[in-house]
Write an enzyme that holds these catalytic residues in place. Structure first.
Site, PDB file in Angstrom:
ATOM      1  CB  SER A 174      -0.953  -0.035   1.200  1.00 23.82           C
ATOM      2  OG  SER A 174      -1.884   1.014   1.133  1.00 23.82           O
TER       3      SER A 174
ATOM      4  CG  HIS B 214      -4.495  -0.822  -0.483  1.00 26.93           C
ATOM      5  ND1 HIS B 214      -4.122  -0.789   0.837  1.00 26.93           N
ATOM      6  CD2 HIS B 214      -5.029  -2.052  -0.686  1.00 26.93           C
ATOM      7  CE1 HIS B 214      -4.420  -1.946   1.409  1.00 26.93           C
ATOM      8  NE2 HIS B 214      -4.965  -2.730   0.493  1.00 26.93           N
TER       9      HIS B 214
ATOM     10  CG  ASP C 165      -5.729  -5.615   2.541  1.00 32.56           C
ATOM     11  OD1 ASP C 165      -6.222  -6.731   2.818  1.00 32.56           O
ATOM     12  OD2 ASP C 165      -5.764  -5.122   1.401  1.00 32.56           O
TER      13      ASP C 165
END
Length: 196
Positions: A19, A46, A139
């Site tokens: 991310s 992301h 995540d």
């Protein structure tokens, strides 16, 4: 009497999640991979849903591997880097094809790393390597747990050297048996896959 050698499944796919800081980390890894890398590399980064995914364009001219955006029902090919498209989850189906889903976000993200890792673990089992890199949320933590439970290899970027350590730290908490590596060692591992 000698002990029997431990059987290690050959790696058939690599799944990467990242991310915040992802572009810099991936620029360290992907352009350095040889053209004969014998596995597909599936990547979730992301990306804001209202923005087109510029990652393919960024990496296409820098890599010796084929780089593309994943397509629904696409057969997975070796030596190819697949990026999840913006605003779609990337999944691996049992027959080792790709699938895209617009299901609800997971960990406030679509695409979500957990979705990729959990489905890839189901499809590839011990033949999967999962790599969690820099990022600012949790995540991927459930995903690496699933990969480890399926007998796959879990690698986590060293939180001490990650640009944003939150995601690697969460992955290590979920999977304490993960191998912890700085980016140079992750690169060496991936380059070494061609000799295993």
């Amino acid at each position: 009497m000698s002990a029997n050698p431990v059987e290690v499944a050959p790696i058939e796919a690599v799944a990467i999640g990242a991310s915040a800081g992802a572009v810099q980390a991936l620029l360290h890894i992907l352009p350095a991979l040889p053209a004969d890398t014998p596995v597909p590399i599936l990547i979730v980064v992301h990306v804001p849903p209202d923005r087109s995914n510029a990652l393919v364009t960024l990496f296409q001219d820098r890599c010796r591997l084929r780089v593309k955006e994943a397509e629904d029902k696409e057969a997975i090919a070796h030596g190819t880097v697949y990026f999840a498209p913006s605003d779609y989850h990337l999944l691996v189906e049992a027959e080792r094809t790709l699938a895209l889903s617009s299901d609800e976000p997971v960990n406030h993200s679509r695409p979500a790393i957990d979705v990729l890792l959990e489905t890839a673990a189901d499809a590839f089992g011990p033949a999967l390597t999962a790599i969690i890199m820099t990022g600012a949320n949790h995540d991927g933590a459930d995903g690496v747990r699933a990969v480890a439970a399926a007998g796959g290899v879990v690698i986590v970027e060293d939180p001490a050297t990650a640009q944003v350590p939150t995601m690697p730290t969460a992955a290590l908490a979920a999977c304490p048996s993960a191998r912890v590596m700085p980016l140079n060692d992750i690169l060496a591992y991936l380059v070494g896959l061609k000799t295993r």
